[in-house]
Each structure stands twice: as C-alpha cells, then as structure tokens.
Design a protein around this motif. Structure first.
Motif, short mmCIF file in Angstrom:
data_model
loop_
_atom_site.label_atom_id
_atom_site.label_comp_id
_atom_site.label_asym_id
_atom_site.label_seq_id
_atom_site.Cartn_x
_atom_site.Cartn_y
_atom_site.Cartn_z
N GLU A 167 1.01 -1.58 -0.02
CA GLU A 167 -0.39 -0.26 0.20
C GLU A 167 0.76 1.17 -0.01
OE1 GLU A 167 -2.74 -0.81 3.39
OE2 GLU A 167 -3.41 -2.41 2.41
N LYS A 168 2.35 1.52 0.19
CA LYS A 168 3.27 2.22 -0.05
C LYS A 168 2.91 2.60 1.37
CE LYS A 168 3.94 1.08 -3.92
NZ LYS A 168 2.91 0.93 -5.41
N LYS A 169 2.70 2.66 2.40
CA LYS A 169 2.41 3.55 3.44
C LYS A 169 3.74 2.76 4.36
CE LYS A 169 -2.51 2.52 4.18
NZ LYS A 169 -3.34 1.21 4.66
N ILE A 170 4.89 2.06 3.70
CA ILE A 170 6.06 1.95 4.06
C ILE A 170 7.02 1.85 3.58
CG2 ILE A 170 7.75 0.45 5.82
CD1 ILE A 170 5.85 -0.83 7.15
N PRO A 171 8.12 2.79 3.09
CA PRO A 171 8.45 3.01 1.83
C PRO A 171 9.13 1.60 1.83
CG PRO A 171 9.49 4.15 3.62
CD PRO A 171 8.20 3.18 3.86
N SER A 172 9.80 1.27 0.67
CA SER A 172 10.97 -0.43 0.15
C SER A 172 11.29 0.37 -1.09
CB SER A 172 9.85 -1.40 -0.19
OG SER A 172 8.65 -1.53 -1.12
N LYS A 173 11.88 -0.10 -1.63
CA LYS A 173 12.90 -0.93 -3.50
C LYS A 173 12.45 -1.18 -3.99
CE LYS A 173 17.50 1.77 -1.05
NZ LYS A 173 19.02 1.11 -0.63
N ILE A 174 11.45 -0.47 -4.82
CA ILE A 174 10.49 -1.22 -6.04
C ILE A 174 11.54 -1.93 -6.94
CG2 ILE A 174 8.67 -1.55 -6.85
CD1 ILE A 174 7.23 -0.13 -5.10
N VAL A 175 11.66 -3.42 -7.37
CA VAL A 175 11.93 -3.85 -7.94
C VAL A 175 10.90 -3.82 -9.30
CG1 VAL A 175 13.46 -5.79 -9.01
CG2 VAL A 175 14.41 -4.62 -7.01
N VAL B 33 22.66 -9.72 -4.24
CA VAL B 33 20.84 -9.64 -5.14
C VAL B 33 20.15 -10.07 -3.86
CG1 VAL B 33 19.47 -10.40 -7.09
CG2 VAL B 33 21.60 -9.97 -7.31
N HIS B 34 19.75 -9.53 -3.06
CA HIS B 34 18.17 -10.26 -2.97
C HIS B 34 16.97 -9.72 -2.76
CE1 HIS B 34 17.16 -11.93 1.90
NE2 HIS B 34 16.36 -11.69 0.90
N ILE B 35 16.10 -10.16 -3.12
CA ILE B 35 15.00 -9.49 -3.33
C ILE B 35 13.89 -10.20 -3.53
CG2 ILE B 35 13.31 -8.67 -4.84
CD1 ILE B 35 16.06 -7.65 -6.78
N ALA C 217 15.84 -12.25 -12.14
CA ALA C 217 17.31 -12.73 -12.29
C ALA C 217 17.80 -12.79 -13.96
CB ALA C 217 17.38 -14.25 -11.89
N LYS C 218 16.88 -13.03 -14.16
CA LYS C 218 17.92 -12.45 -15.96
C LYS C 218 18.00 -10.61 -16.29
CE LYS C 218 15.33 -16.24 -18.01
NZ LYS C 218 13.83 -16.45 -18.70
N GLY C 219 17.72 -10.59 -15.88
CA GLY C 219 17.25 -8.87 -15.37
C GLY C 219 19.06 -8.27 -14.80
N LYS C 220 19.26 -9.22 -13.53
CA LYS C 220 19.83 -8.69 -12.42
C LYS C 220 21.78 -9.49 -13.17
CE LYS C 220 18.05 -6.35 -9.25
NZ LYS C 220 18.35 -5.15 -9.14
N ASN C 221 21.21 -9.83 -14.33
CA ASN C 221 22.68 -10.58 -15.13
C ASN C 221 22.32 -12.54 -13.59
OD1 ASN C 221 23.06 -9.65 -17.33
ND2 ASN C 221 23.50 -8.47 -16.16
N ILE C 222 22.08 -12.50 -12.97
CA ILE C 222 22.56 -13.76 -12.14
C ILE C 222 22.01 -14.93 -12.90
CG2 ILE C 222 22.94 -12.36 -10.35
CD1 ILE C 222 19.88 -13.65 -9.26
N ALA C 223 21.50 -15.34 -13.85
CA ALA C 223 20.54 -17.02 -13.57
C ALA C 223 21.45 -17.83 -13.86
CB ALA C 223 19.16 -15.84 -15.09
N GLU C 224 21.69 -17.34 -15.62
CA GLU C 224 23.32 -18.20 -15.69
C GLU C 224 24.09 -18.56 -14.29
OE1 GLU C 224 22.49 -19.68 -18.64
OE2 GLU C 224 20.81 -18.47 -18.93
#
Ligand code: 5GP
Ligand code: ZN
Length: 113
Positions: A10-18, A36-38, A71-78
C-alpha cells in the motif's frame, strides 16, 4: 490486519521496488544476505505456504516467473540463484505474508543454516 508487507504494497512503508504489476510486488530486502536479495510477494495476503489454496496456484507460479525475469535482468540467471520460501518459525519465517527470497550474486552453500 497488521501486516508489514501489506503496508509495503500500500506504500505506507517505503521500499526499493524492483518490479510491480497488479498481482505481485518485488522489492529489495532491507537486510540483504547476498549481493542480490529481492523479495517477491503476492499482493493478495497469504500468511504462510500452508495457506496456499487451489485458487492461488496460478499466482504462486507467476511469482516464480517474476523472480526468473528479475534474475535475468540482474544477470544472475546463468550463474545461478536461489529461491527460498520460509514457512513458520523453525524455518525462520518472520513476516507472515508469503514471500519468495531471490538470492544471488555469490556462491551459495548447502545445506542452508
Ligand atoms: P523471512 O525471515 O520471513 O523469510 O523473511 C523476511 C524478510 O523480510 C527478511 O529477510 C527481512 O530482512 C525482510 N524485511 C523485514 N522487514 C522489512 C522491511 O521493512 N522492508 C524490507 N524491504 N524488508 C524487510
Ligand atoms: Zn499481508
């Protein structure tokens, strides 16, 4: 209901949205255990894995698809990454709104602690 992750949705608490869409939200863990920890969460409140109903099956599968995309976007998939869902106290669940941990960017060990 006093749920931390519902408040993040609800965006009542801020977060770094990916990543965000109508069904899921993904944001950076506040206390990262790897480069990477999402956290990938459903917007529907489901408290633990034990509460997943038949009607949630597609949503749960979709959470994995979103994690894969990130994971692909962060280049950790492979290289490899780990998806973790802790259920209840002995597994270490501390927030009772289900979340998939996407961990990567370093070598992982097994068995987990
Ligand atoms: P669990 O232990 O339930 O599997 O995972 C909960 C996760 O949520 C932990 O990794 C913890 O660091 C993270 N967390 C707890 N509070 C917050 C918060 O306010 N913001 C964010 N971004 N992560 C949180
Ligand atoms: Zn919730």
């Amino acid at each position: 209901m006093n749920c931390l992750f519902c408040k993040i949705i609800e965006k009542k608490i801020p977060s770094k949205i990916v990543y965000e869409d109508e069904r899921v939200l993904a944001f950076e863990d506040i206390n990262p255990q790897s480069p990477v920890h999402i956290l990938v969460i459903p917007k529907k409140h489901i408290s633990t894995a034990l509460e997943i109903k038949d009607e949630d099956n597609e949503l749960i599968g979709y959470m994995f698809q979103v994690a894969n995309k990130i994971a692909k976007g962060k280049n950790i998939a492979e290289r490899g990454f780990r998806l973790v869902l802790n259920c209840n106290h002995e597994a270490g669940q501390t927030v009772f709104h289900i979340h998939l941990h996407l961990l990567g960017g370093r070598v992982m060990h097994w068995p987990p602690g």
